[in-house]
Motif scaffolding. Sequence first.
Motif, PDB file in Angstrom:
ATOM      1  N   SER A 175      -6.448  -5.539   3.386  1.00 13.44           N
ATOM      2  CA  SER A 175      -6.356  -4.784   4.638  1.00 13.44           C
ATOM      3  C   SER A 175      -7.043  -5.514   5.773  1.00 13.44           C
ATOM      4  O   SER A 175      -6.591  -5.471   6.921  1.00 13.44           O
ATOM      5  CB  SER A 175      -6.971  -3.393   4.451  1.00 13.44           C
ATOM      6  N   LYS A 176      -8.127  -6.215   5.465  1.00 12.94           N
ATOM      7  CA  LYS A 176      -8.835  -6.989   6.495  1.00 12.94           C
ATOM      8  C   LYS A 176      -8.028  -8.210   6.919  1.00 12.94           C
ATOM      9  O   LYS A 176      -7.969  -8.547   8.109  1.00 12.94           O
ATOM     10  CB  LYS A 176     -10.207  -7.421   5.969  1.00 12.94           C
ATOM     11  N   ARG A 177      -7.418  -8.870   5.957  1.00 12.58           N
ATOM     12  CA  ARG A 177      -6.669 -10.090   6.256  1.00 12.58           C
ATOM     13  C   ARG A 177      -5.425  -9.822   7.096  1.00 12.58           C
ATOM     14  O   ARG A 177      -4.998 -10.654   7.875  1.00 12.58           O
ATOM     15  CB  ARG A 177      -6.271 -10.801   4.957  1.00 12.58           C
ATOM     16  N   LEU A 229       0.812  -1.209   0.000  1.00 19.47           N
ATOM     17  CA  LEU A 229       0.000   0.000   0.000  1.00 19.47           C
ATOM     18  C   LEU A 229       0.850   1.266   0.000  1.00 19.47           C
ATOM     19  O   LEU A 229       0.794   2.059  -0.928  1.00 19.47           O
ATOM     20  CB  LEU A 229      -0.942  -0.006   1.216  1.00 19.47           C
ATOM     21  N   THR A 234      -2.130 -11.060  -2.818  1.00 22.70           N
ATOM     22  CA  THR A 234      -1.821  -9.983  -3.763  1.00 22.70           C
ATOM     23  C   THR A 234      -1.586 -10.550  -5.155  1.00 22.70           C
ATOM     24  O   THR A 234      -2.022  -9.971  -6.161  1.00 22.70           O
ATOM     25  CB  THR A 234      -0.569  -9.212  -3.304  1.00 22.70           C
ATOM     26  N   MET A 285      -7.881  -4.513  -2.389  1.00 23.82           N
ATOM     27  CA  MET A 285      -7.239  -3.764  -1.302  1.00 23.82           C
ATOM     28  C   MET A 285      -8.023  -3.887  -0.003  1.00 23.82           C
ATOM     29  O   MET A 285      -7.445  -3.977   1.094  1.00 23.82           O
ATOM     30  CB  MET A 285      -7.106  -2.290  -1.688  1.00 23.82           C
ATOM     31  N   TYR A 286      -9.346  -3.917  -0.114  1.00 24.61           N
ATOM     32  CA  TYR A 286     -10.187  -4.053   1.087  1.00 24.61           C
ATOM     33  C   TYR A 286      -9.964  -5.417   1.742  1.00 24.61           C
ATOM     34  O   TYR A 286      -9.782  -5.513   2.963  1.00 24.61           O
ATOM     35  CB  TYR A 286     -11.656  -3.879   0.710  1.00 24.61           C
ATOM     36  N   ILE A 287      -9.949  -6.460   0.912  1.00 24.11           N
ATOM     37  CA  ILE A 287      -9.740  -7.814   1.441  1.00 24.11           C
ATOM     38  C   ILE A 287      -8.362  -7.934   2.082  1.00 24.11           C
ATOM     39  O   ILE A 287      -8.208  -8.504   3.167  1.00 24.11           O
ATOM     40  CB  ILE A 287      -9.904  -8.859   0.315  1.00 24.11           C
ATOM     41  N   GLN A 334      -4.967  -7.310   9.300  1.00 31.47           N
ATOM     42  CA  GLN A 334      -5.168  -6.608  10.557  1.00 31.47           C
ATOM     43  C   GLN A 334      -4.900  -7.538  11.725  1.00 31.47           C
ATOM     44  O   GLN A 334      -5.365  -8.677  11.738  1.00 31.47           O
ATOM     45  CB  GLN A 334      -6.602  -6.069  10.658  1.00 31.47           C
ATOM     46  N   TYR A 342      -9.604  -3.796  -8.121  1.00 31.51           N
ATOM     47  CA  TYR A 342      -8.526  -3.231  -7.304  1.00 31.51           C
ATOM     48  C   TYR A 342      -9.033  -2.832  -5.920  1.00 31.51           C
ATOM     49  O   TYR A 342      -8.415  -3.146  -4.902  1.00 31.51           O
ATOM     50  CB  TYR A 342      -7.927  -2.018  -8.014  1.00 31.51           C
ATOM     51  N   MET A 343     -10.165  -2.136  -5.876  1.00 35.23           N
ATOM     52  CA  MET A 343     -10.713  -1.666  -4.600  1.00 35.23           C
ATOM     53  C   MET A 343     -11.111  -2.837  -3.699  1.00 35.23           C
ATOM     54  O   MET A 343     -10.834  -2.837  -2.496  1.00 35.23           O
ATOM     55  CB  MET A 343     -11.902  -0.736  -4.856  1.00 35.23           C
ATOM     56  N   ILE A 344     -11.763  -3.827  -4.297  1.00 31.54           N
ATOM     57  CA  ILE A 344     -12.157  -5.005  -3.521  1.00 31.54           C
ATOM     58  C   ILE A 344     -10.914  -5.733  -3.015  1.00 31.54           C
ATOM     59  O   ILE A 344     -10.853  -6.165  -1.853  1.00 31.54           O
ATOM     60  CB  ILE A 344     -13.031  -5.953  -4.366  1.00 31.54           C
TER      61      ILE A 344
END
Length: 329
Positions: free
Chosen positions: A152-154, A43, A107, A148-150, A156, A144-146
């Motif tokens: 960031s959740k994974r 990121l 990724t 990055m969201y996945i 954390q 791309y947005m989905i």
Amino acid sequence: MWYLILIFILAAGLSAFAATRLSSHADTISKETKLGGILAGTLLLAVATSLPELTVTVSAGIIGNAGIAVGNGLGSILFNFFVLFILDLHFRSKRLFLDVSDHHIHTGIIALILCTTTAFALAIQGSWSFFNISVFSIAIVIIYMIGMYIMSKRHQPPKDEKTNTTEKVVDKTNFNVKRAVRQFILFSLVILITGTALSLSGDALAQNTGISATAIGSILVALSSSIPDAMSVYTALKLSNVNMAIGTILGSNLFNILVIALADPFYRNGSIWQDSSDELMYMSFIGFILTALTMVIIKRDKTKNAITYSIPSVIAVISYIVVVAIIVL
């Protein structure tokens, strides 16, 4: 002509210096905040060092040069892999890639999906658009947005661990983190300015030679705008932060595909995908193969000696050289 060469050299030097400092500050942020090398690379560092690609690709879309716009994005992907595998060979005695986290597979999967979408966008004849924006560009932005969201959740940490970590950062490293963030933003701006000057001056030099827009975008401009990525990865590997290095490459590649989609609305002559050379479709295919090869390397647990360890990287380096030779010739 001489002043363009001078601008190119000065911009290259400043970009390289800024990228080195940027990588160091990203390393500090990843360690002091427990963000981790994966997210710091994927990121923070990947987006910051890809700012030149964003500027050049969007600018090419505005002036109506689809070859440079798409070629710069895809060419940067191949050059990024070339740098990664060259540095893997350089640091082969340390065998750093044997200590890579499996989380990079997520990724890689997103990258494979985006490469496939890009290949379809370049291969399919006819423009499917919505308000003059290709449906493939819209799909790339959504993927791309989905993704990055996945991710960031994974990545954390658990809530309890996150709370304890935050308390430690506030107590012990708050000043260092704030300074690193400020410096990170500053050198990101430097890369944006110098990277743009580097890419545009390289483009101007190449145009005077009569080389095709595809070759200009996919080789010269891509190489010049990817210097920050190369220096950042080198610094990360020198710091033995291999997760940040691979995260930077894969994250930057995701962003390079995204910027093509972002340039599409600025291209007013039709479809940015359809007006590009067919050669770029093969570059997308090679990008798919190199991404898959990177995932294989990540999953590799051990190897017997330096020779067997180096084989995948040698294959990747040769593949890049062959692709460049085909485009030039």
